[in-house]
Each structure stands twice: as structure tokens, then as C-alpha cells.
Design a protein around this motif. Sequence first.
Motif, PDB file in Angstrom:
ATOM      1  N   ILE A  89      18.959  -4.706 -24.771  1.00 37.73           N
ATOM      2  CA  ILE A  89      18.805  -5.731 -26.477  1.00 37.73           C
ATOM      3  C   ILE A  89      17.602  -4.970 -26.871  1.00 37.73           C
ATOM      4  O   ILE A  89      17.421  -4.869 -28.186  1.00 37.73           O
ATOM      5  CB  ILE A  89      18.001  -7.231 -26.056  1.00 37.73           C
ATOM      6  N   ILE A 147      18.762  -7.660 -20.987  1.00 39.55           N
ATOM      7  CA  ILE A 147      17.158  -7.326 -21.835  1.00 39.55           C
ATOM      8  C   ILE A 147      16.760  -6.021 -22.104  1.00 39.55           C
ATOM      9  O   ILE A 147      16.888  -5.617 -23.102  1.00 39.55           O
ATOM     10  CB  ILE A 147      16.058  -7.917 -21.401  1.00 39.55           C
ATOM     11  N   ARG A 163      14.484 -10.166 -28.924  1.00 44.10           N
ATOM     12  CA  ARG A 163      15.186  -9.100 -30.183  1.00 44.10           C
ATOM     13  C   ARG A 163      14.124  -9.244 -31.047  1.00 44.10           C
ATOM     14  O   ARG A 163      14.304  -8.551 -32.153  1.00 44.10           O
ATOM     15  CB  ARG A 163      16.327 -10.434 -30.659  1.00 44.10           C
ATOM     16  N   GLU A 193      17.118 -14.612 -25.182  1.00 46.74           N
ATOM     17  CA  GLU A 193      18.184 -13.290 -26.257  1.00 46.74           C
ATOM     18  C   GLU A 193      16.627 -13.100 -27.455  1.00 46.74           C
ATOM     19  O   GLU A 193      16.490 -12.162 -27.849  1.00 46.74           O
ATOM     20  CB  GLU A 193      19.146 -13.769 -25.798  1.00 46.74           C
TER      21      GLU A 193
END
Length: 397
Positions: free
Chosen positions: A140, A137, A111, A107
Motif C-alpha cells: 500500500i 502494508i 493509505r 489499511e
Amino acid sequence: MVKICCIGAGYVGGPTMAVIALKCPNIQVAVVDISTARINAWNSDTLPIYEPGLDEVVKKCRGKNLSFSTDVEKHVAESDIVFVSVNTPTKTQGLGAGKAADLTYWESAARMIADVAKSNKIVVEKSTVPVKTAEAIEKILTHNSKGINFSILSNPEFLAEGTAISDLLNPDRVLIGGRETPEGKKAIEALRDVYAHWVPVDRILCTNLWSAELSKLAANAFLAQRISSVNAMSALCEATGADVSQVAHAVGKDTRIGPKFLNASVGFGGSCFQKDILNLVYICECNGLPEVATYWKQVIKVNDYQKTRFVNRIVSSMFNTVSGKKIAVLGFAFKKDTGDTRETPAIDKIFNDMQKPAFVFDGRNVVDAEKLRKIGFIVYSIGKPLDDWLKDMPAVA
Ligand code: NAD
């Protein structure tokens, strides 16, 4: 020139990228990591991991089209294809602790990619992740994308430690999963073109995202299941006088079964099988499939049973106590490539120095038991007919 960046300079990221750099001189490959120590080692004469053939490949490409750096953001921003090969260990706390994959590292990498990207990118899942991770994903990446187009691909790695370079140079298959949209198909083709530099196209399998993600977990579960199956047989062999090597040989001659992964042992280890099966079990549970979860959980239970059985055998043979006794462990690595003790002259030396009776417990059936018996050892080999001493001292499971 196509630019590739790989986040995560570990057992997968390092060798995989080194082979891509070797086979694709027209591609610039940067391997990045937050660990300064690891990157320094990749840039030194002593690489952070040992794999036969890895040194030569790195030496050929480093400084040409292969680099190792801690400047993660710069290389991600500059690349067309970003592989993410960070660790995905089992969660130790919170929801799914002890089973689910911990996607914290993934994660934070996603990001960061979203933050630093200034051009369209193909983002490749190289780490082993739960099925449907690409969906999270994607959320994000697109949440903050400033109009940048991200295409997600799943390209799980099937290399085995100990044979990573030959596995990468000559893979049974390369698996690429992507969205079934025009952009998704274009991204699949771009990655297929990279591998097509050296992998025959009929070995490059293209699927949807979820099939690719699940295939990696399924492959590891099937491999581990074979180990647990032969290990379960080894216990029955010891109880009946059958020899597990002979049984495995006879079973493996059946072309529907095949001979590989049928060696009885003290159980599987390493960083992947247990973690990936636990993850699979958790995914089954979350999808309301308790019977399927129980089936795969049993593979780990048999593995634990085999380890416990081995230890119990040691303790019971030595009059039910090991306190005050010295036990040497030969071959601590989980692979035979690094822990092979066959023919080592050290074993005879050892016998003279040992208290009698002296024991050898062979958890991988690699030592020559007959030779050791001639020297005077009592030998326990998994799944083989037992020495009289061991018959008189039955292990309690
Ligand atoms: P590893 O622990 O050796 O390497 C992972 C690296 O990622 C570490 O060096 C870590 O510092 C780095 N990292 C973590 N977060 C980062 C971030 N945000 N930015 C930059 N770097 C970051 O792990 P590995 O053995 O290479 O495995 C990686 C993945 O591949 C796992 O999902 C594993 O299950 C899978 N896999 C492993 C093998 C194997 O044999 N080891 C085989 C196939 C697949």
C-alpha cells in the motif's frame, strides 16, 4: 529533532507515547486520532483511560514535547517515525468473520500515510496484527509513494492494562522486527535508539519482521493457555476435593513452570486474548495447519466452558431458576486492579438485605470465603472444596 507521530490515541498509543515523550525530551511526540472526543479528553484534566501513573506522565510532558491532535495528516506529514496503533478487532463479516483480524483501520491509516508523506518515513506496526501484515502494508505504501522511501518495522506492544506505565518504564523486552536489508537495519537502529533512552540494550530484541509479528500473537496465546490450563484443573479440583490454589502453588514452585498466571478464575476477558487467539487460529487454518489451529482453539473453548460452568453453578444452586431473583455483580472490570472486593464492609450490609439462603459466587477467588461463611453466606469459590449446599445441587455443564 526527531519527530514521532502515533496514529491511534487508545490504551496503547496514549500511554506508550507519553512514556516515550517522558524519557526522550529531545523527541517531539504527537498522538493523533480521528476521534475528537478522545483527543479532547487527552487534552483535558480527565484522561480518556485510567492507568496508575499515567496522569503524572502526561501532565509532565503535555505542552512540552507531547501533544494530542485530530490533525492527523499534518502530524504524519511532518514526522520521521509514524507509529500505527489503531484498533484491530475481530472481523464480524466477510471472509474470516469471527476469527480474522479486521485490518480496515490499518489499511486506511496506511493509505493516508502514502497520500500525505512528502519525506522518507519509518512506519511502525504497534497494533497487534496477523503475521505477514507488513508485506501488505508495504504494498500500500509503495504503490503510490512518489519516490518516497518507507521502511516498515514491527514493534508489538506487550503492556498489560492496569500496569501499563510500569510495564512501559521497565519492560521485560522491547521487540523490533524489520527487513534484513541495509535500509531495514538502519530503520531498526533508529527505533532502537529511541527505546535505548531508558531500556537496557540487552532487553531490546531485534528480529525479522515475521518473527516480531508472530511473537505478539504467540505471547498472548501462551498467557491465555496458562489461564485455561489452571481453569481446566479447577473443574477437576471441585470434582475431587482438591484446592486449586494449593495445586497451582505446588505446580508453580517448579522453576520450569513458574508461579505467574496460575490463578483460577471465571476466565480471561479483556480486548486482546480472545481476539488474538482467534486470529492465530485463522492464520493456522489459512496455512494448512488444522491440528495447530485446533490446539489453540481449545484454549478459547476451555475459557467458554469455565464461564458457562460458573453461570450453571449459580443457577443450579438457586433451585435451577434465577427468574424473579436479584443478582448483584461486584467487580465488573476484568482486572483485579479495578474490581477488588476484599475486605469491603459492604458485603455484611448486603447479607442483611438479601433473601436467604444468600449466595456469593466468587469468579476470581478474591473474597475471604471463610469470613463470608461465618456471616451466613453460601460461598462458591472456583476450584475449591464445595459447600454442602453446592454438592447437593450439582451444576450441569
Ligand atoms: P483502542 O481502540 O483503545 O484505540 C485505537 C484508536 O485508534 C481509537 O481511538 C480510534 O479512534 C483510532 N483510530 C482508528 N482508525 C484511525 C485512523 N485511521 N486514524 C486515526 N485514528 C484512528 O485500541 P487499543 O487498546 O489501544 O489497541 C490498539 C492495538 O494495540 C490493537 O491492535 C490491540 O490489539 C493492540 N494491543 C492492545 C493492548 C491493550 O492492552 N489494550 C496491549 C497490546 C497491544
